[in-house]
Design a protein around this motif. Structure first.
Motif, PDB file in Angstrom:
ATOM      1  N   UNK A  94       0.848  -1.199   0.000  1.00 46.50           N
ATOM      2  CA  UNK A  94       0.000   0.000   0.000  1.00 46.50           C
ATOM      3  C   UNK A  94       0.882   1.247   0.000  1.00 46.50           C
ATOM      4  N   UNK A  95       0.580   2.156  -0.884  1.00 42.57           N
ATOM      5  CA  UNK A  95       1.270   3.446  -0.906  1.00 42.57           C
ATOM      6  C   UNK A  95       0.266   4.531  -0.556  1.00 42.57           C
ATOM      7  N   UNK A  96       0.687   5.467   0.285  1.00 38.65           N
ATOM      8  CA  UNK A  96      -0.225   6.482   0.803  1.00 38.65           C
ATOM      9  C   UNK A  96       0.313   7.872   0.526  1.00 38.65           C
ATOM     10  N   UNK A  97      -0.569   8.771   0.124  1.00 40.66           N
ATOM     11  CA  UNK A  97      -0.205  10.153  -0.168  1.00 40.66           C
ATOM     12  C   UNK A  97      -1.198  11.060   0.527  1.00 40.66           C
ATOM     13  N   UNK A  98      -0.727  11.752   1.563  1.00 40.03           N
ATOM     14  CA  UNK A  98      -1.591  12.642   2.327  1.00 40.03           C
ATOM     15  C   UNK A  98      -1.530  14.060   1.778  1.00 40.03           C
ATOM     16  N   UNK A  99      -2.651  14.759   1.880  1.00 40.75           N
ATOM     17  CA  UNK A  99      -2.718  16.153   1.434  1.00 40.75           C
ATOM     18  C   UNK A  99      -3.834  16.864   2.183  1.00 40.75           C
ATOM     19  N   UNK A 100      -3.888  18.184   2.001  1.00 41.52           N
ATOM     20  CA  UNK A 100      -4.992  18.957   2.559  1.00 41.52           C
ATOM     21  C   UNK A 100      -4.643  19.797   3.768  1.00 41.52           C
ATOM     22  N   UNK A 101      -3.435  19.688   4.253  1.00 40.43           N
ATOM     23  CA  UNK A 101      -3.048  20.504   5.387  1.00 40.43           C
ATOM     24  C   UNK A 101      -2.896  21.963   5.007  1.00 40.43           C
TER      25      UNK A 101
ATOM     26  N   UNK B 216       1.628  -0.531  15.364  1.00 42.80           N
ATOM     27  CA  UNK B 216       0.905  -1.650  14.749  1.00 42.80           C
ATOM     28  C   UNK B 216       0.492  -1.363  13.307  1.00 42.80           C
ATOM     29  N   UNK B 217       0.847  -0.200  12.798  1.00 43.29           N
ATOM     30  CA  UNK B 217       0.489   0.150  11.430  1.00 43.29           C
ATOM     31  C   UNK B 217       1.669  -0.144  10.502  1.00 43.29           C
ATOM     32  N   UNK B 218       1.336  -0.625   9.330  1.00 43.72           N
ATOM     33  CA  UNK B 218       2.352  -1.168   8.427  1.00 43.72           C
ATOM     34  C   UNK B 218       2.840  -0.182   7.370  1.00 43.72           C
ATOM     35  N   UNK B 219       2.006   0.722   6.956  1.00 37.57           N
ATOM     36  CA  UNK B 219       2.346   1.678   5.899  1.00 37.57           C
ATOM     37  C   UNK B 219       1.973   3.096   6.333  1.00 37.57           C
ATOM     38  N   UNK B 220       2.798   4.044   5.889  1.00 39.84           N
ATOM     39  CA  UNK B 220       2.619   5.439   6.308  1.00 39.84           C
ATOM     40  C   UNK B 220       2.714   6.382   5.128  1.00 39.84           C
ATOM     41  N   UNK B 221       1.887   7.423   5.171  1.00 37.47           N
ATOM     42  CA  UNK B 221       2.036   8.523   4.237  1.00 37.47           C
ATOM     43  C   UNK B 221       3.106   9.477   4.732  1.00 37.47           C
ATOM     44  N   UNK B 222       3.373  10.503   3.963  1.00 34.20           N
ATOM     45  CA  UNK B 222       4.494  11.389   4.240  1.00 34.20           C
ATOM     46  C   UNK B 222       4.175  12.481   5.251  1.00 34.20           C
ATOM     47  N   UNK B 223       2.925  12.665   5.630  1.00 32.54           N
ATOM     48  CA  UNK B 223       2.579  13.697   6.593  1.00 32.54           C
ATOM     49  C   UNK B 223       2.197  14.998   5.927  1.00 32.54           C
ATOM     50  N   UNK B 224       1.253  15.692   6.532  1.00 31.43           N
ATOM     51  CA  UNK B 224       0.839  17.007   6.048  1.00 31.43           C
ATOM     52  C   UNK B 224       0.675  17.926   7.261  1.00 31.43           C
TER      53      UNK B 224
ATOM     54  N   UNK C  34      -7.357  29.625  10.822  1.00 30.80           N
ATOM     55  CA  UNK C  34      -7.615  30.296  12.091  1.00 30.80           C
ATOM     56  C   UNK C  34      -8.431  29.386  13.015  1.00 30.80           C
ATOM     57  N   UNK C  35      -8.310  29.625  14.294  1.00 29.74           N
ATOM     58  CA  UNK C  35      -9.095  28.872  15.272  1.00 29.74           C
ATOM     59  C   UNK C  35     -10.584  28.960  14.927  1.00 29.74           C
ATOM     60  N   UNK C  36     -11.244  27.813  15.029  1.00 28.96           N
ATOM     61  CA  UNK C  36     -12.649  27.743  14.670  1.00 28.96           C
ATOM     62  C   UNK C  36     -12.893  27.328  13.228  1.00 28.96           C
ATOM     63  N   UNK C  37     -11.831  27.312  12.449  1.00 24.56           N
ATOM     64  CA  UNK C  37     -11.954  26.958  11.042  1.00 24.56           C
ATOM     65  C   UNK C  37     -11.947  25.464  10.798  1.00 24.56           C
ATOM     66  N   UNK C  38     -11.968  25.103   9.517  1.00 25.09           N
ATOM     67  CA  UNK C  38     -12.055  23.699   9.113  1.00 25.09           C
ATOM     68  C   UNK C  38     -11.020  23.374   8.047  1.00 25.09           C
ATOM     69  N   UNK C  39     -10.625  22.125   8.033  1.00 26.03           N
ATOM     70  CA  UNK C  39      -9.787  21.571   6.984  1.00 26.03           C
ATOM     71  C   UNK C  39     -10.242  20.152   6.703  1.00 26.03           C
ATOM     72  N   UNK C  40     -10.003  19.713   5.497  1.00 30.17           N
ATOM     73  CA  UNK C  40     -10.284  18.320   5.148  1.00 30.17           C
ATOM     74  C   UNK C  40      -9.008  17.684   4.628  1.00 30.17           C
ATOM     75  N   UNK C  41      -8.510  16.711   5.336  1.00 32.99           N
ATOM     76  CA  UNK C  41      -7.333  15.975   4.905  1.00 32.99           C
ATOM     77  C   UNK C  41      -7.757  14.783   4.059  1.00 32.99           C
ATOM     78  N   UNK C  42      -6.937  14.486   3.068  1.00 30.48           N
ATOM     79  CA  UNK C  42      -7.173  13.332   2.213  1.00 30.48           C
ATOM     80  C   UNK C  42      -5.936  12.456   2.209  1.00 30.48           C
ATOM     81  N   UNK C  43      -6.156  11.176   2.047  1.00 24.14           N
ATOM     82  CA  UNK C  43      -5.054  10.225   1.961  1.00 24.14           C
ATOM     83  C   UNK C  43      -5.375   9.286   0.804  1.00 24.14           C
ATOM     84  N   UNK C  44      -4.699   9.492  -0.313  1.00 21.09           N
ATOM     85  CA  UNK C  44      -4.922   8.665  -1.492  1.00 21.09           C
ATOM     86  C   UNK C  44      -4.074   7.407  -1.382  1.00 21.09           C
TER      87      UNK C  44
END
Length: 121
Positions: free
Chosen positions: A1-8, A107-115, A12-22
């Protein structure tokens, strides 16, 4: 499994973000998926996890009601609402082969690069 994180980003405080991991790889559909975060000087921390079917999920108490994890065929998402400065960290997605949700990053086997997620006050 290959993982690619994005969305970071910076919000501002109170705001929203949506992270994705393809994800790619034949075993993704049978993997438990998790989101973790690590702030400077702190240990890596479980944020949320979801079963391979999407039928079960679990969030850290401090994000319960604010963060929601979900998945579709090839992507895992982390919807983050009502963000506060304590949520600032590098966020990682991870895959664990098998069917058991776990809070333990070892216990996790595969990691994305971080955002990077930065929440200003």
């Amino acid at each position: 499994v290959q993982l690619q994180a994005s969305g970071g980003g910076l919000v501002q405080a109170g705001g929203s973000l949506r992270l994705s991991c393809a994800a790619s790889g034949r075993t993704f559909s049978s993997s438990v998926m998790g989101w973790f975060r690590q702030a400077p000087g702190k240990e890596r921390e479980f944020v949320a996890g979801i079963s391979w079917s999407g039928g079960s999920s679990y969030q850290l108490d401090s994000v319960n009601g604010r963060f929601t994890i979900s998945r579709d065929k090839n992507t895992v998402y982390l919807q983050m609402n009502s963000l506060n400065p304590e949520d600032t960290a590098v966020y990682y997605c991870a895959a664990r082969l098998g069917s058991n949700l776990s809070h333990d990053w070892k216990r996790y086997d595969y990691w994305g690069q971080g955002t990077q997620v930065t929440v200003s006050s």
